[in-house]
Structures are given as C-alpha cells and as structure tokens.
Design a protein around this motif. Structure first.
Motif, short mmCIF file in Angstrom:
data_model
loop_
_atom_site.label_atom_id
_atom_site.label_comp_id
_atom_site.label_asym_id
_atom_site.label_seq_id
_atom_site.Cartn_x
_atom_site.Cartn_y
_atom_site.Cartn_z
N PRO A 103 -6.75 5.87 11.24
CA PRO A 103 -5.80 6.69 10.50
C PRO A 103 -6.30 8.13 10.41
O PRO A 103 -7.46 8.35 10.09
CB PRO A 103 -5.76 6.04 9.12
CG PRO A 103 -6.30 4.66 9.31
CD PRO A 103 -7.25 4.74 10.46
N GLU A 110 -0.22 3.07 7.83
CA GLU A 110 -1.38 3.76 8.42
C GLU A 110 -1.51 3.56 9.93
O GLU A 110 -2.28 4.26 10.57
CB GLU A 110 -2.67 3.34 7.73
CG GLU A 110 -3.15 1.95 8.09
CD GLU A 110 -4.62 1.70 7.73
OE1 GLU A 110 -5.14 2.37 6.83
OE2 GLU A 110 -5.21 0.83 8.38
N ILE A 130 1.43 9.30 8.09
CA ILE A 130 1.10 8.13 7.26
C ILE A 130 0.96 8.45 5.77
O ILE A 130 0.71 9.59 5.37
CB ILE A 130 -0.21 7.48 7.76
CG1 ILE A 130 -1.40 8.44 7.60
CG2 ILE A 130 -0.07 7.02 9.20
CD1 ILE A 130 -2.75 7.81 7.90
N GLY A 143 -0.57 5.49 3.99
CA GLY A 143 -1.11 4.15 3.70
C GLY A 143 -0.02 3.14 3.95
O GLY A 143 0.15 2.64 5.05
#
Ligand SMILES: *Cc1c(COP(=O)(O)O)cnc(C)c1O
Length: 376
Positions: free
Chosen positions: A7, A179, A184, A186
C-alpha cells in the motif's frame, strides 16, 4: 522478496487525520468527506458521489436503489469478485453469469442479449484491471431492454472509456479504496450516482433511511425515517486519509502506468516465444495501471510457475475462482452459456507485483524469474 502489493502512502494521511481530530469532527460527512465528494464529482462527472465503507457497501446501495427484489435476475461476469454478486443476492436476486471476452477479460457484450429474460433487471459491468468494458454496446443493450447498468469500477479509479471516466457512465458506479487498489483508505469506497433521479434517495439510504443530509443543508426542519437504509458512510478519519490520496491520484496513476509499460516491454520477448500472452488494452480505453497480469500458454500448469516465482523472490498471485463454479455461485446463481473463456483464462492468469515504488531492478528480476519459471 518483492511483495505482490505494498500500500502506497503519500505522507499527508496522518496530517489530515490529526486535522480531523483537532476539528472534533469524527463522525461521517464532515469537511474531509465533503472535499472527497467534491473531488469525485469534479473528476468523474457524476451527479452525486457518496463515500461508503467499501465498494461492497456501494454495490449493496446500488441493489437497494434499483429496488432489486426476490427472483430478479442481474447479468454479470463470473470472472469477478464475490461482492459483485453478493450485493444483489442479498436482495434475493439471481446472478446470471455471462462469459468474458478473450482480449480484455471483461463481460462479452455479444453474449448479453441471450442471457436476458423477462426477469432481468440490470447489467453489472466490471472493469477488470481498470480496462473498460465496451460501454457503448452495454448501454445500448440496456436501453433496448429497459435495464439498468451498474459499473463495478472497483479497479477503475482514474481510468477512462472514450474520454469518459469509469464509474460515471452507467446509471450507478462503485469505487473501491481498499488497500489493494490504486487510491486507498484501508477499507473504503464510493457510490457514484449518475442518474439524477436516484440522487436524493441515495443520500437517504446511506444515512439509515433518514433525510439527515437534507436536514443539515437546512432543507427540512427535522429529520425522520423516510425509507429503507443502513449505515453506509465512513467516519471522518477514513475520509481524511482518503483526501491525501485523492490529492495525489494523478501522480499515483501515472507512476503505476509507467511500471505497467515497463513490464509490457520486458515481457514482449516471452510473448513472442509463445510462452504467455500480455494484457490487451483496446484503443478506446485508457487504463490506470491497476494490475499487470499474464496469461500462461494453454495447457501449462500454473501452480509450478507460482512456486518457481516464489523461490525467485517474486510475490505473484492468481485471481478469481469463477463465481459460477464456486459453492455459493452454484447454489445461488445461473450460468448463461458454457463460460468457456472464463474457465480457461481463470486457470492461466498470473498477476505480477504492482505497487508505487517498484524499481526497474525489481521489474527486471520479475521478468527474469518468469522466464526461468516458464522454461521448465
Ligand atoms: C476489490 C473489488 C471489490 C470489493 O471492494 P471492497 O472495497 O473491498 O468492498 C468489488 N469488485 C471488484 C471487481 C473488486 O476488484
């Protein structure tokens, strides 16, 4: 080891979260959520963007907004994530699985009409790897048969079809900010309401079935229970994190596209030797570098290839088990036709590491590892 995914953080995420805390705005629909909504509306052309907990939640909202009910049928590819189907199955609908095209691995528009029955209500266009479905063809079929179109654009943020932003073309669109995606938070997602007639009800469904949003705009003097609904909105800290990513969405996309192009050049010799097929992107589609995959040549066993890549320090992965052949798909869905392409490509596809920060040497190592794995 080169991980399959890492990520990417822009560095501004926690600054924004601290700001949200300083403002004592922690519930949903605060200033960061409003910024994200405005950005999404400006950059997709949608009538109304609404942040959700996930793309899954956005798809569930789509099913509610379209009044999908028991026994309705919804056409979709089998080669997709479970949420594409589950969102509609939760309302009692039957997913009808249609095969995908050889080139893009997207819904084969030439097979949609034979899957339509008197119960069909909607078509879900999934833009695999951020490469658009043939939206002109799909919209024309939907119009001819009075069907709704939902775009599962979970992988399609910042990608376009004939210059139009994915997610902003059908009646409704859904993005994912999980992610593993390009931009993103999460967990996270957004509903894009492109049909203006659905916009007010979308706000109500997302706010537990109340007209709380209208109340806060001063349009009504109290808020009450108006409709079915649930709590689909994320808290402000998630929106603050997402805002840092949206500010950099163009750069993130460009960096992923540059990596994609490097893979494409490095793997050309393996394709020329007939050992694999590289992704095909139609001229009408500007993708977003979401994924780099290869299709192994027919008959080659994939598991030994994945194991060999792992020994070489490359985190590669396969992808979907087709929904029509999964336990719940067999029970709850219906296959239209033989799904031959889906069955073939799902066993041949290998995804390579793809994340912002991959260096030329990582890409060369991956290409060399793949050449070695295929030479066995
Ligand atoms: C990732 C993904 C989803 C689910 O997204 P979440 O945000 O994790 O709910 C749905 N459909 C497709 C095609 C996806 O790739």
């Amino acid at each position: 080891m080169i991980p399959f995914n890492r990520p990417y953080m822009t560095g501004k995420e926690f600054e924004h979260i601290a700001q949200a805390n300083l403002n004592h705005m922690l519930a949903g629909d605060g200033p960061f959520t409003k910024r994200c909504h405005a950005w999404l509306e400006q950059n997709t052309g949608t009538r109304k963007a609404l942040l959700t907990h996930s793309c899954t939640a956005a798809l569930e909202m789509c099913a509610l907004l379209l009044d999908i009910a028991q026994g309705d049928e919804v056409i979709m590819p089998s080669y997709t994530f479970v949420s594409t189907a589950n969102a509609f199955v939760l309302r009692g609908a039957v997913p009808v699985f249609v095969d995908v095209r050889q080139d893009t691995l997207n819904l084969d528009e030439s097979l949609i009409e034979e899957a339509i029955t008197s119960r069909t209500r909607a078509i879900v266009a999934v833009h695999y790897a951020g490469v658009s479905c043939d939206m002109d063809a799909i919209m024309a079929i939907a119009r001819r048969h009075g069907l709704r179109v939902v775009e599962d654009a979970a992988q399609g943020v910042m990608a376009t079809y004939k210059g139009r932003v994915l997610g902003g073309i059908g009646d409704l669109g859904a993005y994912s900010f999980h992610e593993t995606k390009n931009v993103i938070s999460g967990e996270g997602g957004s509903l894009l309401v492109n049909d203006p007639a659905l916009a007010t009800r979308a706000e109500i469904i997302r706010e537990k079935g109340t007209d709380r949003s209208r109340f806060f705009r001063g349009e009504v003097d109290k808020y009450t229970w108006q409709d079915v609904g649930s709590s689909f909105l994320p808290g402000e800290m998630v929106a603050a994190f997402l805002w840092a990513q949206l500010e950099e969405a163009r750069r993130i996309t460009d960096e992923r596209l540059a990596i994609w192009e490097k893979y494409h050049a490095l793997l050309e010799p393996l394709e020329a030797r007939g050992l694999l097929r590289r992704p095909i992107v139609p001229a009408d589609c500007q993708h977003n570098g979401h994924m780099y995959y290869v299709l192994l040549k027919p008959g080659m066993a994939r598991q030994p290839v994945l194991e060999s890549l792992k020994r070489s320090g490359v985190g590669a992965a396969f992808h979907y088990v087709p929904l029509h052949s999964a336990p719940a798909g067999l029970r709850l869905g219906r296959a239209s036709g033989d799904l031959k392409v889906t069955n073939t490509i799902s066993s041949q596809l290998v995804r390579l590491p793809m994340w912002v920060g991959l260096k030329q040497e990582h890409l060369e190592q991956t290409a060399a590892a793949l050449a070695e794995a295929l030479a066995v």
